[in-house]
Write a protein that holds these residues in place. Structure first.
Motif, PDB file in Angstrom:
ATOM      1  N   HIS A   7     -33.160 -47.385  -6.536  1.00 51.14           N
ATOM      2  CA  HIS A   7     -34.167 -48.457  -6.503  1.00 51.14           C
ATOM      3  C   HIS A   7     -34.443 -48.893  -5.064  1.00 51.14           C
ATOM      4  O   HIS A   7     -35.600 -49.059  -4.665  1.00 51.14           O
ATOM      5  CB  HIS A   7     -33.688 -49.667  -7.312  1.00 51.14           C
ATOM      6  N   ASP A  55     -31.997 -56.161 -11.938  1.00 51.27           N
ATOM      7  CA  ASP A  55     -30.657 -55.778 -12.388  1.00 51.27           C
ATOM      8  C   ASP A  55     -29.623 -56.888 -12.185  1.00 51.27           C
ATOM      9  O   ASP A  55     -28.441 -56.705 -12.507  1.00 51.27           O
ATOM     10  CB  ASP A  55     -30.207 -54.478 -11.714  1.00 51.27           C
ATOM     11  N   HIS A  85     -29.334 -57.086 -20.464  1.00 48.86           N
ATOM     12  CA  HIS A  85     -29.858 -56.059 -19.563  1.00 48.86           C
ATOM     13  C   HIS A  85     -31.114 -55.414 -20.142  1.00 48.86           C
ATOM     14  O   HIS A  85     -31.123 -54.996 -21.282  1.00 48.86           O
ATOM     15  CB  HIS A  85     -28.787 -55.002 -19.298  1.00 48.86           C
ATOM     16  N   HIS A  90     -36.494 -57.787 -17.459  1.00 45.20           N
ATOM     17  CA  HIS A  90     -37.213 -56.564 -17.084  1.00 45.20           C
ATOM     18  C   HIS A  90     -38.643 -56.546 -17.630  1.00 45.20           C
ATOM     19  O   HIS A  90     -39.159 -55.508 -18.005  1.00 45.20           O
ATOM     20  CB  HIS A  90     -36.450 -55.330 -17.562  1.00 45.20           C
ATOM     21  N   HIS A 166     -39.577 -51.642  -9.225  1.00 44.55           N
ATOM     22  CA  HIS A 166     -38.305 -51.487  -9.944  1.00 44.55           C
ATOM     23  C   HIS A 166     -38.582 -51.157 -11.421  1.00 44.55           C
ATOM     24  O   HIS A 166     -37.982 -50.238 -11.978  1.00 44.55           O
ATOM     25  CB  HIS A 166     -37.498 -52.779  -9.822  1.00 44.55           C
ATOM     26  N   ASP A 170     -37.799 -47.887 -13.664  1.00 40.71           N
ATOM     27  CA  ASP A 170     -36.999 -48.008 -14.892  1.00 40.71           C
ATOM     28  C   ASP A 170     -37.760 -47.489 -16.116  1.00 40.71           C
ATOM     29  O   ASP A 170     -37.197 -47.401 -17.200  1.00 40.71           O
ATOM     30  CB  ASP A 170     -36.635 -49.484 -15.143  1.00 40.71           C
TER      31      ASP A 170
HETATM   32 ZN   LIG Z   1     -33.401 -52.230 -13.826  1.00 41.53          ZN
END
Ligand SMILES: [Zn+2]
Length: 187
Positions: A7, A55, A85, A90, A166, A170
């Protein structure tokens, strides 16, 4: 999923590419920004990459982004508890906002306790000097409405772009709806 290092590499290379494109646009007079706005954009992008990555939702475990905070890494553990997570953290719009709100909450306490001593210092005239003058010039700089607006826009753009890169890495599609169901825990 890409590791923290991947990342960081993606974001750093993107910033270099953006800088290159901007300096080309700047020299060919296609597009110009105030130096302050350029600095704000780059600063927010770097902070978003190395301090406020999505993250942080893994902060209750060992995750490289937490280490970037050094001694203060533990402050993000509650964020890791609250956000599963690759859940809301996200998402494209709300996710980055949750980290800003959390950061504001973290800063609220020291600001609350330090405000009084700082105000008193000023009254006694102890802080008059180069640092005082510097702070004063920042204050005046910020007071110009269009400078403040441009700086805020640049900060927002730099921060959100770092977050979106990011999410793209992902493989999170840009959707408005937050994913409330936690996925399988993985990095
Ligand atoms: Zn991530």
């Amino acid at each position: 999923m890409p590791s923290g290092k991947v990342h960081n590499a993606i974001n750093t290379l993107s910033l270099i590419a953006i800088s290159g494109a901007y300096s080309y646009a700047h020299t060919s007079k296609v597009f110009r920004l105030e130096p302050g706005a350029v600095l704000a954009f780059a600063g927010a992008f770097v902070a978003g990459t190395f301090l406020l990555s999505p993250d942080l939702d893994l902060a209750e475990q060992h995750v490289s982004i937490k280490n970037n905070w050094g001694w203060f890494g533990f402050l993000w553990v509650p964020y890791g508890w609250v956000f599963s997570h690759r859940g809301i953290s996200h998402t494209w719009l709300v996710g980055p906002l949750t980290r800003l709100v959390y950061l504001a909450l973290l800063l609220a306490l020291p600001v609350y306790f330090l405000r009084d001593p700082i105000v008193h210092l000023k009254l006694e005239g102890v802080t008059r000097g180069p640092i005082f003058d510097l702070l004063l010039s920042f204050k005046n700089f910020w007071r110009k409405p269009e400078v403040a607006r441009n700086t805020l826009l640049a900060l927002t753009a730099g921060y959100y772009l770092s977050q979106w890169l990011h999410l793209i890495a992902d493989g999170v599609a840009p959707d408005m709806g937050a994913r409330f169901m936690p996925r399988k825990r993985r990095r």
